[in-house]
Motif scaffolding. Structure first.
Motif, PDB file in Angstrom:
ATOM      1  N   GLU A  27      37.151  28.652 -56.260  1.00  0.00           N
ATOM      2  CA  GLU A  27      38.088  28.152 -55.248  1.00  0.00           C
ATOM      3  C   GLU A  27      37.363  27.279 -54.218  1.00  0.00           C
ATOM      4  O   GLU A  27      37.854  26.208 -53.848  1.00  0.00           O
ATOM      5  CB  GLU A  27      38.782  29.318 -54.533  1.00  0.00           C
ATOM      6  N   GLN A  28      36.199  27.730 -53.770  1.00  0.00           N
ATOM      7  CA  GLN A  28      35.443  26.968 -52.777  1.00  0.00           C
ATOM      8  C   GLN A  28      34.983  25.627 -53.334  1.00  0.00           C
ATOM      9  O   GLN A  28      35.128  24.583 -52.688  1.00  0.00           O
ATOM     10  CB  GLN A  28      34.233  27.769 -52.287  1.00  0.00           C
ATOM     11  N   LYS A  29      34.439  25.642 -54.536  1.00  0.00           N
ATOM     12  CA  LYS A  29      33.944  24.397 -55.129  1.00  0.00           C
ATOM     13  C   LYS A  29      35.097  23.446 -55.449  1.00  0.00           C
ATOM     14  O   LYS A  29      34.952  22.228 -55.314  1.00  0.00           O
ATOM     15  CB  LYS A  29      33.120  24.696 -56.376  1.00  0.00           C
ATOM     16  N   SER A  30      36.248  23.993 -55.859  1.00  0.00           N
ATOM     17  CA  SER A  30      37.411  23.152 -56.129  1.00  0.00           C
ATOM     18  C   SER A  30      37.902  22.499 -54.840  1.00  0.00           C
ATOM     19  O   SER A  30      38.257  21.312 -54.829  1.00  0.00           O
ATOM     20  CB  SER A  30      38.537  23.977 -56.756  1.00  0.00           C
ATOM     21  N   ALA A  31      37.920  23.259 -53.758  1.00  0.00           N
ATOM     22  CA  ALA A  31      38.343  22.708 -52.474  1.00  0.00           C
ATOM     23  C   ALA A  31      37.395  21.589 -52.036  1.00  0.00           C
ATOM     24  O   ALA A  31      37.832  20.550 -51.525  1.00  0.00           O
ATOM     25  CB  ALA A  31      38.392  23.806 -51.417  1.00  0.00           C
ATOM     26  N   ARG A  32      36.090  21.788 -52.270  1.00  0.00           N
ATOM     27  CA  ARG A  32      35.119  20.741 -51.926  1.00  0.00           C
ATOM     28  C   ARG A  32      35.326  19.502 -52.791  1.00  0.00           C
ATOM     29  O   ARG A  32      35.173  18.376 -52.313  1.00  0.00           O
ATOM     30  CB  ARG A  32      33.697  21.263 -52.071  1.00  0.00           C
ATOM     31  N   SER A  33      35.675  19.707 -54.061  1.00  0.00           N
ATOM     32  CA  SER A  33      35.937  18.568 -54.947  1.00  0.00           C
ATOM     33  C   SER A  33      37.135  17.768 -54.453  1.00  0.00           C
ATOM     34  O   SER A  33      37.106  16.535 -54.452  1.00  0.00           O
ATOM     35  CB  SER A  33      36.203  19.045 -56.379  1.00  0.00           C
ATOM     36  N   ILE A  34      38.185  18.478 -54.024  1.00  0.00           N
ATOM     37  CA  ILE A  34      39.378  17.796 -53.500  1.00  0.00           C
ATOM     38  C   ILE A  34      39.019  17.014 -52.239  1.00  0.00           C
ATOM     39  O   ILE A  34      39.419  15.853 -52.082  1.00  0.00           O
ATOM     40  CB  ILE A  34      40.494  18.821 -53.184  1.00  0.00           C
ATOM     41  N   SER A  52      36.108  15.851 -51.332  1.00  0.00           N
ATOM     42  CA  SER A  52      35.268  14.721 -51.726  1.00  0.00           C
ATOM     43  C   SER A  52      36.122  13.592 -52.307  1.00  0.00           C
ATOM     44  O   SER A  52      35.903  12.406 -52.007  1.00  0.00           O
ATOM     45  CB  SER A  52      34.234  15.190 -52.747  1.00  0.00           C
ATOM     46  N   PHE A  53      37.110  13.963 -53.113  1.00  0.00           N
ATOM     47  CA  PHE A  53      37.995  12.968 -53.716  1.00  0.00           C
ATOM     48  C   PHE A  53      38.824  12.270 -52.640  1.00  0.00           C
ATOM     49  O   PHE A  53      38.999  11.050 -52.671  1.00  0.00           O
ATOM     50  CB  PHE A  53      38.891  13.632 -54.761  1.00  0.00           C
ATOM     51  N   LYS A  54      39.313  13.035 -51.661  1.00  0.00           N
ATOM     52  CA  LYS A  54      40.079  12.433 -50.563  1.00  0.00           C
ATOM     53  C   LYS A  54      39.209  11.436 -49.794  1.00  0.00           C
ATOM     54  O   LYS A  54      39.676  10.352 -49.413  1.00  0.00           O
ATOM     55  CB  LYS A  54      40.591  13.515 -49.605  1.00  0.00           C
ATOM     56  N   ALA A  55      37.951  11.804 -49.562  1.00  0.00           N
ATOM     57  CA  ALA A  55      37.035  10.896 -48.861  1.00  0.00           C
ATOM     58  C   ALA A  55      36.814   9.630 -49.681  1.00  0.00           C
ATOM     59  O   ALA A  55      36.748   8.521 -49.127  1.00  0.00           O
ATOM     60  CB  ALA A  55      35.708  11.598 -48.578  1.00  0.00           C
ATOM     61  N   GLU A  56      36.713   9.793 -50.993  1.00  0.00           N
ATOM     62  CA  GLU A  56      36.535   8.639 -51.879  1.00  0.00           C
ATOM     63  C   GLU A  56      37.756   7.718 -51.819  1.00  0.00           C
ATOM     64  O   GLU A  56      37.626   6.492 -51.774  1.00  0.00           O
ATOM     65  CB  GLU A  56      36.310   9.130 -53.316  1.00  0.00           C
ATOM     66  N   LEU A  57      38.944   8.320 -51.783  1.00  0.00           N
ATOM     67  CA  LEU A  57      40.173   7.519 -51.715  1.00  0.00           C
ATOM     68  C   LEU A  57      40.279   6.759 -50.400  1.00  0.00           C
ATOM     69  O   LEU A  57      40.821   5.661 -50.365  1.00  0.00           O
ATOM     70  CB  LEU A  57      41.404   8.412 -51.891  1.00  0.00           C
ATOM     71  N   VAL A  78      40.618   1.404 -60.086  1.00  0.00           N
ATOM     72  CA  VAL A  78      39.529   2.104 -59.393  1.00  0.00           C
ATOM     73  C   VAL A  78      39.986   3.503 -58.991  1.00  0.00           C
ATOM     74  O   VAL A  78      39.255   4.490 -59.150  1.00  0.00           O
ATOM     75  CB  VAL A  78      39.053   1.292 -58.166  1.00  0.00           C
ATOM     76  N   VAL A  79      41.218   3.604 -58.484  1.00  0.00           N
ATOM     77  CA  VAL A  79      41.760   4.905 -58.076  1.00  0.00           C
ATOM     78  C   VAL A  79      41.868   5.834 -59.280  1.00  0.00           C
ATOM     79  O   VAL A  79      41.489   7.013 -59.207  1.00  0.00           O
ATOM     80  CB  VAL A  79      43.138   4.733 -57.386  1.00  0.00           C
ATOM     81  N   ARG A  80      42.371   5.317 -60.386  1.00  0.00           N
ATOM     82  CA  ARG A  80      42.501   6.155 -61.598  1.00  0.00           C
ATOM     83  C   ARG A  80      41.131   6.619 -62.088  1.00  0.00           C
ATOM     84  O   ARG A  80      40.971   7.765 -62.517  1.00  0.00           O
ATOM     85  CB  ARG A  80      43.212   5.383 -62.701  1.00  0.00           C
ATOM     86  N   ALA A  81      40.142   5.738 -62.046  1.00  0.00           N
ATOM     87  CA  ALA A  81      38.791   6.112 -62.485  1.00  0.00           C
ATOM     88  C   ALA A  81      38.212   7.193 -61.564  1.00  0.00           C
ATOM     89  O   ALA A  81      37.606   8.164 -62.042  1.00  0.00           O
ATOM     90  CB  ALA A  81      37.878   4.891 -62.499  1.00  0.00           C
ATOM     91  N   ALA A  82      38.417   7.051 -60.254  1.00  0.00           N
ATOM     92  CA  ALA A  82      37.933   8.066 -59.313  1.00  0.00           C
ATOM     93  C   ALA A  82      38.655   9.390 -59.559  1.00  0.00           C
ATOM     94  O   ALA A  82      38.044  10.465 -59.487  1.00  0.00           O
ATOM     95  CB  ALA A  82      38.148   7.599 -57.876  1.00  0.00           C
ATOM     96  N   ALA A 101      46.373  19.277 -60.689  1.00  0.00           N
ATOM     97  CA  ALA A 101      47.688  18.802 -60.257  1.00  0.00           C
ATOM     98  C   ALA A 101      47.590  18.157 -58.867  1.00  0.00           C
ATOM     99  O   ALA A 101      48.222  17.128 -58.603  1.00  0.00           O
ATOM    100  CB  ALA A 101      48.690  19.949 -60.240  1.00  0.00           C
ATOM    101  N   GLU A 102      46.786  18.739 -57.984  1.00  0.00           N
ATOM    102  CA  GLU A 102      46.585  18.173 -56.641  1.00  0.00           C
ATOM    103  C   GLU A 102      45.906  16.803 -56.738  1.00  0.00           C
ATOM    104  O   GLU A 102      46.283  15.858 -56.051  1.00  0.00           O
ATOM    105  CB  GLU A 102      45.746  19.133 -55.790  1.00  0.00           C
ATOM    106  N   ILE A 103      44.898  16.688 -57.611  1.00  0.00           N
ATOM    107  CA  ILE A 103      44.218  15.405 -57.810  1.00  0.00           C
ATOM    108  C   ILE A 103      45.206  14.359 -58.330  1.00  0.00           C
ATOM    109  O   ILE A 103      45.242  13.224 -57.844  1.00  0.00           O
ATOM    110  CB  ILE A 103      43.013  15.565 -58.771  1.00  0.00           C
TER     111      ILE A 103
END
Length: 186
Positions: A11-18, A20-25, A117-121, A170-172
Motif C-alpha cells: 500500500e505504501q509503495k503503491s501510494a508513492r508510485s501514484i 510520483s506519477f502525479k508529479a510526472e504529469l 507522452v502521457v500514455r507512455a508515463a 485503475a487510479e493511474i
C-alpha cells in the motif's frame, strides 16, 4: 514478515508510485499555466544550482501567464536565462523585477504528441505497480515455502495483493484519462 506487513508495504509503495506519477504529469505542460511547470528548472544561486521556487515567488497572473518575482535584485536575468534554456519552450519577458512567463497555445500536432507522452508515463507507472505486485507475491510464496503461513493464507494474500494492484492501476488510468482530456481541451 507477515501478510499484514506485505500488504502495508505494498500500500505504501503503491501510494508513492501514484504520487510520483502525479508529479510526472504536472511536468507535462498543457495550454494552461501552472506554477509547478517551473519546478524542474534550476538556476545558479551563489555557485550552486537550485530550483526557481527556492529563489523566487512563482505564482499565476492569469490562466495563461506565470509570474516569477525574484527575492534578490540580480537574479532576474539568471532566472530568465534558465527558463529560456529549459526544454519547456517558454519565453519569459522581464518587467522590472517581475518576470512574466506566457504559455504559448499548443498546436494540434503537439497536443497529440503530449497525449502519447502521457500514455507512455502511465504505462511506466503501471509497470512499476506490477513489479510491486510481483515482489509482494514472491514474499507471500516465500512465507508459504518457509511454512510460516498455510496455503489458504497465501491464497488470500495473493487475492488481496491483486485487488490492491487493480485499484492502483485503475487510479493511474483515471489520471491518464484526465490529463489527456486536459491536453486535448482547446
Amino acid at each position: 514478515m507477515t501478510i499484514a506487513d506485505i500488504r502495508k508495504t505494498l500500500e505504501q509503495k503503491s501510494a508513492r508510485s501514484i504520487e510520483s506519477f502525479k508529479a510526472e504529469l504536472q511536468k507535462i505542460r498543457t495550454g494552461r499555466a501552472h506554477p509547478g511547470i517551473l519546478d524542474q528548472v534550476q538556476v545558479e544561486y551563489y555557485g550552486s544550482m537550485v530550483p526557481i521556487s527556492q529563489v523566487a515567488n512563482v505564482s499565476l497572473l492569469d490562466a495563461r501567464t506565470i509570474s516569477v518575482q525574484p527575492w534578490e535584485k540580480g537574479l532576474g536575468p539568471k532566472i530568465e536565462k534558465a527558463i529560456r534554456e529549459s526544454d519547456l519552450g517558454l519565453n519569459p519577458a522581464a518587467q522590472g523585477d517581475l518576470l512574466r512567463v506566457p504559455m504559448p497555445p499548443l498546436t494540434e500536432e503537439r497536443r497529440k504528441d503530449l497525449t502519447k507522452v502521457v500514455r507512455a508515463a502511465g504505462e511506466d507507472a503501471r509497470v512499476a505497480v506490477r513489479n510491486l505486485r510481483r515482489d509482494a507475491n514472491d514474499q507471500a510464496k516465500k512465507l508459504l515455502k518457509d511454512k510460516l503461513i498455510g496455503e489458504d493464507d497465501e491464497k488470500r494474500s495473493l487475492e488481496e495483493v491483486q485487488r490492491l494492484t487493480d485499484g492502483t492501476i485503475a487510479e493511474i488510468d483515471r489520471l491518464v484519462k484526465a490529463k489527456e482530456a486536459d491536453i486535448l481541451a482547446v
